[in-house]
Design an enzyme around this catalytic site. Structure first.
Site, short mmCIF file in Angstrom:
data_model
loop_
_atom_site.label_atom_id
_atom_site.label_comp_id
_atom_site.label_asym_id
_atom_site.label_seq_id
_atom_site.Cartn_x
_atom_site.Cartn_y
_atom_site.Cartn_z
N SER A 26 0.71 -1.33 0.03
CA SER A 26 0.06 -0.04 -0.26
C SER A 26 0.75 1.47 -0.02
CB SER A 26 -1.03 0.00 1.06
OG SER A 26 -0.33 -0.21 2.45
N GLU A 28 3.56 1.92 -1.60
CA GLU A 28 4.10 2.23 -2.79
C GLU A 28 3.21 2.64 -3.72
OE1 GLU A 28 6.31 0.33 -0.01
OE2 GLU A 28 4.64 -1.01 -0.97
N GLU A 47 9.62 -10.56 -2.95
CA GLU A 47 10.44 -9.77 -2.93
C GLU A 47 11.96 -10.39 -3.32
OE1 GLU A 47 7.25 -8.07 -0.26
OE2 GLU A 47 8.43 -10.10 -0.46
N HIS A 70 8.12 -2.95 -1.00
CA HIS A 70 7.30 -2.64 0.42
C HIS A 70 8.16 -2.21 1.43
CE1 HIS A 70 3.84 -1.77 2.62
NE2 HIS A 70 3.70 -3.00 2.89
N HIS A 280 36.02 -19.64 0.33
CA HIS A 280 34.79 -20.18 0.95
C HIS A 280 35.19 -21.33 1.97
CE1 HIS A 280 30.77 -22.65 -0.14
NE2 HIS A 280 30.95 -22.00 1.05
N GLY A 398 26.56 -16.69 -3.03
CA GLY A 398 26.28 -18.03 -2.80
C GLY A 398 24.96 -18.34 -2.19
#
Length: 524
Positions: A26, A28, A47, A70, A280, A398
């Site tokens: 809302s 946005e 998202e 949002h 890693h 990753g």
């Protein structure tokens, strides 16, 4: 008098940020109202998928892209995907709606408390305008910071700001430009050329930034000009050099001791466009082999500053490549491309090498591959033959959930190139709603899901860490063909090699998904 929204839309249009990846709430809606016809809004259903698509799009185009999320909850959902965008150095401009100004301090529903801190330390810059009049300038700063830093930025805007009328003074932001230049000086170039020219056995290590900044062909020219063996820096998110070229030595392992071992015997290690190094697995040892000297060239000051060893030159790698080509005599020798070895086979299911060989043999040579199947990386590099720029995209941090969304973003950003997403069944679940976006926008992308019923990389790590009996590593019973069809993507399940090759040879105007049962393999 122009409104904040009108000025924002005009600024974005002038800067070419007319494709918006979003999942609105809302808060946005006031920004999205009256969006000009020149804008394209690409809806994602989560998202994390939105940011993954934008990451792929930004990498494919080489330009900033606008993301609309949002407030706190929506932005929080995106943070996992944001980690990949940070390390791929993707210039995402993330905007988020904020509650009306009188409600922020009250912590009303959908207020983003301390919004500027939410995305830290991931965002390279974050802000919230102090008043409506500062929104256009703040938006411009978010765009320029993303361009300059090549890193995501975050701007929270109270939704009651967008309808505010401003005087003409605010419009001066529209014409602003900010440019970046990192040309090395003559002394640095002379010193570097002398180091390379007098080295007994130099080696070139290239990073993903070479491909991301359009230097793929120039890096090949440098390696061939000086006849230098080439390694790719550990944990690559892009491929900066043809992997079957006669000078290609492989991807460096992601451990301290193994890197040092691979580079043994070289007195000069020239690293272009990469941190030194993205390790890693923790495998202690000397950072550098005895008698070697490392020189890093990067336009990322942070990467230069945090390196534990070597000399660093903060400069545009492209300018350095051109200087070395001009200053050093050619040592070029004829180098043939190396043929791929025969693909490994398996009994109960297809070996991943068979799948990758089928892709190599059936897909166009300039296909862009978005890969998120960690447990098959050794098979991938044995069988693929990638000779073009922008041929390889991998989650830079990753973080799972990159593959499906990024494949959609890459295909939207480069409609002139075929795109294939090669995704493990474990990874696919993290970004599965990207299938809906692919179907809804008729994005021409081939998704190949390697199904082995387990988190293969996690099983491998369990062995490394001496914890082979941990729960949560198996995921049986997933049928991605039914999932894909539910999202509107045509899907096929194949179990035989000839069938796979036959399906891969067909073409489609939109997305398609191919599920392939494969044998469990482990990374290198």
């Amino acid at each position: 008098m122009p409104t904040v929204r009108q000025l924002a839309h005009e600024f974005l249009e002038r800067r070419g940020l007319t494709t918006i990846f979003g999942n609105p709430g809302s808060n946005e809606l006031p920004f999205l109202a009256d969006l000009p016809d020149s804008f394209r809004y690409v809806l994602g259903l989560h998202e994390g998928v939105v940011v993954g698509m934008a990451d792929g799009y930004a990498q494919a185009t080489g330009r900033p892209v606008l993301v609309n999320l949002h407030a706190a909850a929506g932005s929080g959902n995106a943070m996992g995907a944001l980690t990949n965008a940070v390390y791929s150095r993707s210039p995402l401009v993330i905007t988020a709606g904020q509650q009306v100004r009188p409600a922020i301090g009250l912590e009303a529903m959908l207020a983003n408390v301390e919004a500027t801190q939410l995305m830290r330390p991931l965002a390279g810059w974050s802000g919230e305008p102090s008043c409506a009049a500062d929104v256009p300038r703040s938006l411009a700063q978010a765009v320029f910071e993303a361009e300059l830093q090549r890193r995501p930025t975050y701007l929270s805007v109270p939704y009651d700001d967008w309808a505010v009328e401003l005087d003409t003074n605010a419009a001066v932001t529209l014409a602003r430009t900010v440019r970046r230049g990192l040309s090395p000086d003559e002394a640095h170039l002379r010193e570097l050329a002398e180091q390379v020219g007098t080295a007994r056995n130099p080696v070139l290590v290239l990073g993903g930034d070479i491909d991301a900044t359009g230097l793929f062909d120039r890096a090949v020219a440098l390696a061939e000009h000086l006849d230098l063996p080439v390694w790719v820096a550990p944990s690559p998110h892009r491929l900066p050099f043809p992997n079957r070229h006669g000078l290609f030595r492989g991807v460096l392992p992601a451990g301290i001791a193994p890197v040092s071992g691979r580079l043994a015997g070289h007195d000069l290690i020239l690293v272009l466009g990469a941190p030194v190094f993205r390790y890693h697995q923790h495998v202690p040892g000397p950072y550098l082999p005895e008698g070697s000297r490392l020189v890093q060239v990067t336009d990322d000051p942070g990467a230069a500053a945090r390196a534990p060893m070597g000399e660093a030159l903060v400069a545009d790698p492209g300018a350095v490549i051109e200087a070395l080509l001009a200053r050093l005599p050619s040592r070029r020798q004829a180098r043939d491309f190396v043929p791929n070895p025969p693909a490994e086979t398996a009994e109960a299911a297809l070996h991943p090498e068979q799948v990758f060989a089928a892709l190599r043999d059936t897909q166009p040579a300039d296909t862009s591959y978005v890969v998120e199947s960690t447990s098959t990386n050794s098979a991938w590099w044995r069988q693929m033959d990638l000779r073009h720029d922008s041929s390889y995209f991998f989650p830079a941090s990753g973080g799972l959930g990159f593959g499906l969304p990024a494949a959609v973003g890459v295909a939207m950003g480069r409609p002139d190139r075929p795109v294939a997403g090669v995704i493990g069944d474990g990874s696919a679940n993290y970004g599965i709603t990207a299938l809906w976006t692919a179907a809804n926008y008729a994005v021409p992308v081939t998704f190949v899901i390697l199904r082995n019923g387990t988190y293969g990389a996690l099983r491998w790590f369990a062995g490394l860490l001496g914890t082979p009996d941990v729960p949560g590593t198996d995921i049986p019973g997933l049928d991605f063909t039914r999932i894909a069809e539910g999202y509107g993507v045509p899907a096929t399940a194949v179990t035989e090699l000839d069938e796979l090759r036959s399906v891969l040879k067909t073409t489609t105007d939109g997305p398609r998904l191919i599920q392939v049962d494969t044998q469990l393999t482990t990374p290198e």
